[in-house]
Scaffold this motif. Sequence first.
Motif, PDB file in Angstrom:
ATOM      1  N   TYR A  11       0.801  -1.215   0.000  1.00  0.00           N
ATOM      2  CA  TYR A  11       0.000   0.000   0.000  1.00  0.00           C
ATOM      3  C   TYR A  11       0.838   1.271   0.000  1.00  0.00           C
ATOM      4  N   TYR A  12       2.147   1.144   0.162  1.00  0.00           N
ATOM      5  CA  TYR A  12       3.033   2.280   0.002  1.00  0.00           C
ATOM      6  C   TYR A  12       4.435   1.758  -0.246  1.00  0.00           C
ATOM      7  N   ALA A  13       5.144   2.393  -1.176  1.00  0.00           N
ATOM      8  CA  ALA A  13       6.508   1.987  -1.491  1.00  0.00           C
ATOM      9  C   ALA A  13       7.312   3.209  -1.861  1.00  0.00           C
ATOM     10  N   LEU A  14       8.604   3.160  -1.526  1.00  0.00           N
ATOM     11  CA  LEU A  14       9.480   4.251  -1.948  1.00  0.00           C
ATOM     12  C   LEU A  14      10.854   3.711  -2.325  1.00  0.00           C
ATOM     13  N   ALA A  81      -1.124   9.496  -7.452  1.00  0.00           N
ATOM     14  CA  ALA A  81      -0.841   8.087  -7.178  1.00  0.00           C
ATOM     15  C   ALA A  81       0.647   7.840  -6.955  1.00  0.00           C
ATOM     16  N   SER A  82       1.498   8.724  -7.491  1.00  0.00           N
ATOM     17  CA  SER A  82       2.940   8.559  -7.353  1.00  0.00           C
ATOM     18  C   SER A  82       3.616   9.898  -7.614  1.00  0.00           C
ATOM     19  N   GLY A  83       4.873   9.988  -7.209  1.00  0.00           N
ATOM     20  CA  GLY A  83       5.589  11.234  -7.425  1.00  0.00           C
ATOM     21  C   GLY A  83       6.971  11.208  -6.811  1.00  0.00           C
ATOM     22  N   PHE A  84       7.600  12.376  -6.828  1.00  0.00           N
ATOM     23  CA  PHE A  84       8.958  12.529  -6.319  1.00  0.00           C
ATOM     24  C   PHE A  84       8.980  13.492  -5.136  1.00  0.00           C
ATOM     25  N   ILE A  85       9.912  13.236  -4.224  1.00  0.00           N
ATOM     26  CA  ILE A  85      10.249  14.190  -3.173  1.00  0.00           C
ATOM     27  C   ILE A  85      11.715  14.549  -3.387  1.00  0.00           C
ATOM     28  N   LEU A  86      11.950  15.810  -3.717  1.00  0.00           N
ATOM     29  CA  LEU A  86      13.308  16.276  -3.976  1.00  0.00           C
ATOM     30  C   LEU A  86      13.777  17.151  -2.825  1.00  0.00           C
ATOM     31  N   SER A  87      14.979  16.885  -2.333  1.00  0.00           N
ATOM     32  CA  SER A  87      15.593  17.740  -1.314  1.00  0.00           C
ATOM     33  C   SER A  87      16.987  18.125  -1.779  1.00  0.00           C
ATOM     34  N   ALA A  88      17.714  18.846  -0.939  1.00  0.00           N
ATOM     35  CA  ALA A  88      19.057  19.279  -1.307  1.00  0.00           C
ATOM     36  C   ALA A  88      20.046  18.129  -1.396  1.00  0.00           C
ATOM     37  N   ALA A  89      19.699  16.970  -0.827  1.00  0.00           N
ATOM     38  CA  ALA A  89      20.653  15.860  -0.806  1.00  0.00           C
ATOM     39  C   ALA A  89      20.045  14.522  -1.197  1.00  0.00           C
ATOM     40  N   SER A  90      18.812  14.506  -1.712  1.00  0.00           N
ATOM     41  CA  SER A  90      18.210  13.215  -2.078  1.00  0.00           C
ATOM     42  C   SER A  90      17.036  13.413  -3.016  1.00  0.00           C
ATOM     43  N   ILE A  91      16.708  12.340  -3.721  1.00  0.00           N
ATOM     44  CA  ILE A  91      15.451  12.280  -4.461  1.00  0.00           C
ATOM     45  C   ILE A  91      14.798  10.944  -4.138  1.00  0.00           C
ATOM     46  N   THR A  92      13.498  10.999  -3.869  1.00  0.00           N
ATOM     47  CA  THR A  92      12.719   9.819  -3.522  1.00  0.00           C
ATOM     48  C   THR A  92      11.580   9.687  -4.504  1.00  0.00           C
ATOM     49  N   PHE A  93      11.390   8.492  -5.032  1.00  0.00           N
ATOM     50  CA  PHE A  93      10.178   8.194  -5.794  1.00  0.00           C
ATOM     51  C   PHE A  93       9.284   7.360  -4.900  1.00  0.00           C
ATOM     52  N   HIS A  94       8.015   7.753  -4.770  1.00  0.00           N
ATOM     53  CA  HIS A  94       7.116   6.998  -3.902  1.00  0.00           C
ATOM     54  C   HIS A  94       5.760   6.826  -4.573  1.00  0.00           C
ATOM     55  N   SER A  95       5.053   5.782  -4.144  1.00  0.00           N
ATOM     56  CA  SER A  95       3.777   5.461  -4.780  1.00  0.00           C
ATOM     57  C   SER A  95       2.849   4.775  -3.792  1.00  0.00           C
ATOM     58  N   GLU A 103       8.193  -1.492 -13.118  1.00  0.00           N
ATOM     59  CA  GLU A 103       7.722  -0.135 -13.384  1.00  0.00           C
ATOM     60  C   GLU A 103       8.227   0.853 -12.340  1.00  0.00           C
ATOM     61  N   PHE A 104       8.481   0.369 -11.146  1.00  0.00           N
ATOM     62  CA  PHE A 104       8.786   1.233 -10.016  1.00  0.00           C
ATOM     63  C   PHE A 104      10.233   1.736 -10.037  1.00  0.00           C
ATOM     64  N   ILE A 105      11.189   0.833 -10.143  1.00  0.00           N
ATOM     65  CA  ILE A 105      12.600   1.205 -10.071  1.00  0.00           C
ATOM     66  C   ILE A 105      13.006   2.193 -11.174  1.00  0.00           C
ATOM     67  N   PRO A 106      12.569   2.001 -12.434  1.00  0.00           N
ATOM     68  CA  PRO A 106      12.961   2.967 -13.476  1.00  0.00           C
ATOM     69  C   PRO A 106      12.509   4.397 -13.202  1.00  0.00           C
ATOM     70  N   GLU A 107      11.438   4.577 -12.417  1.00  0.00           N
ATOM     71  CA  GLU A 107      10.987   5.939 -12.136  1.00  0.00           C
ATOM     72  C   GLU A 107      11.963   6.678 -11.228  1.00  0.00           C
ATOM     73  N   LEU A 108      12.565   5.989 -10.266  1.00  0.00           N
ATOM     74  CA  LEU A 108      13.605   6.646  -9.463  1.00  0.00           C
ATOM     75  C   LEU A 108      14.751   7.081 -10.367  1.00  0.00           C
ATOM     76  N   LEU A 109      15.137   6.216 -11.292  1.00  0.00           N
ATOM     77  CA  LEU A 109      16.216   6.560 -12.218  1.00  0.00           C
ATOM     78  C   LEU A 109      15.824   7.756 -13.085  1.00  0.00           C
TER      79      LEU A 109
END
Length: 266
Positions: A11-14, A81-95, A103-109
Amino acid sequence: MSEKMANAPVYYALAQAQFNPVAAMAKYVGEVQDILRRDGYTSFEPHQVAHLQLTAAPGQASSEPQVAHTTSWLITKGDRASGFILSAASITFHSTHYETSKEFIPELLRGLKAVHKVVGLEHISRLGLRYLDAVLPQSDETIEQYLADGLLGVHFGATQRYALNESVFETQSAPLVTRGTLVARVHRMTSPLGYPPDMLPSGLIPMPKFDIKDATPHAVIDTDHFVEGRMSLDFEKIDEQLVSLHATMKLVFDATVKDHARAVWA
């Protein structure tokens, strides 16, 4: 957690990549957002998190705690349903509408490449995947039918309010970093279906079947697998590293649940 299940419990993944800090990220975030907007991530909003900060000079007592704010940016699909969280030191893809790892891993890339294109990253320092799976027995079922026997905890006749089983493993991974850390937790409780305080789906909406606001007996399988170390911006190898992390997570997931769970979710 790899091939799609008809009634998948995720029900949630990042997925997250931490990189060398970019102090001027606020200056560049518009360019990153514009790249991702063209790929369907059309919603954009800043997100501030307040936290206490203690400061003290050497040899002196700490001053009164101050409230500091850290800014990140939510870059989300229109359906949330999904998106990115961008900070000064990281990017997170979550859904909250996870399909499969393919489908999930390529979106972080996708997000990491957008950041690199704009700011010119030097290295990656951490890669990780984390999944929350909901164990929601029907009225004629019990949680015991879903979880492996070693995760069922202590029973002595009293009503159990909450239980937590946690294990930490050293794992083998590849190709950029060879040793990883996997934390596997199983929470059991009677409450609405929620999220750990350090893993909130900011900007997203849950799938209807997981939008449970009434107190109900359930369990949450929380699996967190990551590697740390200096990693080059070789996107093919970063992809391989994430696939390797996921493969081990699937082994842990399979060891956590019984055949009954697999049959219900298949």
